[in-house]
Motif scaffolding. Structure first.
Motif, PDB file in Angstrom:
ATOM      1  N   LEU A  78       0.794  -1.164   0.127  1.00 48.26           N
ATOM      2  CA  LEU A  78       0.093   0.150   0.048  1.00 48.26           C
ATOM      3  C   LEU A  78       0.991   1.342  -0.009  1.00 48.26           C
ATOM      4  CD1 LEU A  78      -2.890   1.074   0.194  1.00 48.26           C
ATOM      5  CD2 LEU A  78      -2.620   0.961   2.756  1.00 48.26           C
ATOM      6  N   ILE A  79       1.863   1.304   0.913  1.00 46.96           N
ATOM      7  CA  ILE A  79       2.784   2.534   0.742  1.00 46.96           C
ATOM      8  C   ILE A  79       3.439   2.825  -0.603  1.00 46.96           C
ATOM      9  CG2 ILE A  79       4.819   3.254   1.972  1.00 46.96           C
ATOM     10  CD1 ILE A  79       4.248   1.595   4.167  1.00 46.96           C
ATOM     11  N   THR A  80       4.011   1.845  -1.203  1.00 48.80           N
ATOM     12  CA  THR A  80       4.779   1.915  -2.454  1.00 48.80           C
ATOM     13  C   THR A  80       3.562   2.487  -3.438  1.00 48.80           C
ATOM     14  OG1 THR A  80       6.196   0.177  -1.936  1.00 48.80           O
ATOM     15  CG2 THR A  80       5.805   1.016  -4.263  1.00 48.80           C
ATOM     16  N   ARG A  81       2.273   1.698  -3.373  1.00 49.54           N
ATOM     17  CA  ARG A  81       1.417   2.223  -4.550  1.00 49.54           C
ATOM     18  C   ARG A  81       1.016   3.675  -4.275  1.00 49.54           C
ATOM     19  NH1 ARG A  81      -3.185  -2.086  -5.666  1.00 49.54           N
ATOM     20  NH2 ARG A  81      -3.432  -0.478  -6.910  1.00 49.54           N
ATOM     21  N   THR A  82       0.927   4.009  -3.029  1.00 47.63           N
ATOM     22  CA  THR A  82       0.447   5.339  -2.685  1.00 47.63           C
ATOM     23  C   THR A  82       1.695   6.512  -3.019  1.00 47.63           C
ATOM     24  OG1 THR A  82      -0.795   4.783  -0.856  1.00 47.63           O
ATOM     25  CG2 THR A  82      -0.468   7.139  -1.003  1.00 47.63           C
ATOM     26  N   LYS A  83       2.757   6.032  -2.725  1.00 48.20           N
ATOM     27  CA  LYS A  83       3.894   6.947  -3.158  1.00 48.20           C
ATOM     28  C   LYS A  83       3.977   7.290  -4.809  1.00 48.20           C
ATOM     29  CE  LYS A  83       7.597   5.890  -1.046  1.00 48.20           C
ATOM     30  NZ  LYS A  83       8.874   5.162  -0.390  1.00 48.20           N
ATOM     31  N   ILE A 124       1.469   9.565  -5.609  1.00 43.20           N
ATOM     32  CA  ILE A 124       1.798  11.081  -5.481  1.00 43.20           C
ATOM     33  C   ILE A 124       2.765  11.378  -6.323  1.00 43.20           C
ATOM     34  CG2 ILE A 124       3.119  12.679  -3.822  1.00 43.20           C
ATOM     35  CD1 ILE A 124       2.012  10.638  -1.596  1.00 43.20           C
ATOM     36  N   HIS A 125       3.854  10.598  -6.729  1.00 38.31           N
ATOM     37  CA  HIS A 125       4.680  10.916  -7.853  1.00 38.31           C
ATOM     38  C   HIS A 125       4.051  11.065  -9.283  1.00 38.31           C
ATOM     39  CE1 HIS A 125       8.727  10.824  -9.988  1.00 38.31           C
ATOM     40  NE2 HIS A 125       8.315   9.863 -10.555  1.00 38.31           N
ATOM     41  N   GLY A 126       3.134  10.446  -9.530  1.00 36.28           N
ATOM     42  CA  GLY A 126       2.518  10.415 -10.796  1.00 36.28           C
ATOM     43  C   GLY A 126       1.560  11.640 -10.672  1.00 36.28           C
ATOM     44  N   GLY A 127       1.368  12.424  -9.670  1.00 37.08           N
ATOM     45  CA  GLY A 127       0.612  13.479  -9.656  1.00 37.08           C
ATOM     46  C   GLY A 127      -0.841  13.612  -9.734  1.00 37.08           C
ATOM     47  N   MET A 128      -1.073  12.261  -9.065  1.00 34.94           N
ATOM     48  CA  MET A 128      -2.744  11.935  -8.644  1.00 34.94           C
ATOM     49  C   MET A 128      -3.158  12.877  -7.380  1.00 34.94           C
ATOM     50  SD  MET A 128      -3.759  10.504 -11.148  1.00 34.94           S
ATOM     51  CE  MET A 128      -5.327   9.693 -10.688  1.00 34.94           C
ATOM     52  N   TYR A 129      -2.228  13.345  -6.715  1.00 27.78           N
ATOM     53  CA  TYR A 129      -2.557  14.118  -5.577  1.00 27.78           C
ATOM     54  C   TYR A 129      -2.067  15.576  -5.720  1.00 27.78           C
ATOM     55  CZ  TYR A 129      -3.853  10.215  -2.806  1.00 27.78           C
ATOM     56  OH  TYR A 129      -4.356   8.868  -2.147  1.00 27.78           O
ATOM     57  N   ARG A 130      -2.680  16.556  -5.473  1.00 28.91           N
ATOM     58  CA  ARG A 130      -2.144  18.057  -5.530  1.00 28.91           C
ATOM     59  C   ARG A 130      -1.103  18.192  -4.525  1.00 28.91           C
ATOM     60  NH1 ARG A 130      -7.119  21.638  -5.040  1.00 28.91           N
ATOM     61  NH2 ARG A 130      -8.168  19.914  -4.469  1.00 28.91           N
ATOM     62  N   GLN A 131      -0.314  19.168  -4.879  1.00 33.66           N
ATOM     63  CA  GLN A 131       1.074  19.672  -4.038  1.00 33.66           C
ATOM     64  C   GLN A 131       0.331  19.946  -2.548  1.00 33.66           C
ATOM     65  OE1 GLN A 131       3.775  18.932  -5.214  1.00 33.66           O
ATOM     66  NE2 GLN A 131       5.010  19.810  -3.380  1.00 33.66           N
TER      67      GLN A 131
END
Length: 142
Positions: free
Chosen positions: A12-17, A20-27
């Motif tokens: 789960l941690i790797t997938r969430t990171k 984030i890296h792919g830009g799915m979450y805003r800064q």
């Protein structure tokens, strides 16, 4: 793409990171727990599991369903299509079927267990007296 969620090759941690890296979450809007989990990783990583249901779903059959099936096997009604919109009425054949099934159930319950065929004959006679045309499939001419 949805199939990749089933594969258990990442935690789960790797997938969430990766999200984030792919830009799915805003800064600044990424989950706070990711930073903590990155700094203090758990001893055992949580696994993503897919639960498979071992049991099959039981079929639910009401007495009305059996009587309705018997009605449509016995009588020729030219199978009208039913509209699922609220503002339109049911076709006449469906109203007749519902009336037939309700009366047949009432007779079976009131008599204390009469067979469905006898109740069917009684309801058929009642409806014919009221003026409804019920043509049996064995009497129908094509």
């Amino acid at each position: 793409m949805p199939y990749s969620r089933i594969i258990k090759h990442k935690d789960l941690i790797t997938r969430t990171k990766n999200l984030i890296h792919g830009g799915m979450y805003r800064q600044g809007k990424e989950p706070k727990w990711v930073v903590v989990a990155d700094r203090f990783p758990p001893f055992r990583l949580p696994e993503l599991t897919v639960f498979k249901h071992e049991r099959s779903v039981p079929s639910i059959v009401y007495p009305e369903d059996k009587l309705r099936e018997q009605f449509y096997r016995t009588y020729d009604l030219r199978k009208d299509t039913a509209s699922l919109f609220e503002n339109q009425e049911m076709p006449e054949s469906m109203k007749l079927c519902q009336k037939f099934v309700e009366r047949q159930l009432k007779i079976i319950r009131d008599s204390g267990g009469m067979s469905s065929l006898k109740a069917q004959r009684m309801v058929e006679e009642e409806l014919r007296k009221e003026g409804h045309v019920l043509m049996r499939l064995d009497e129908a001419e094509y």
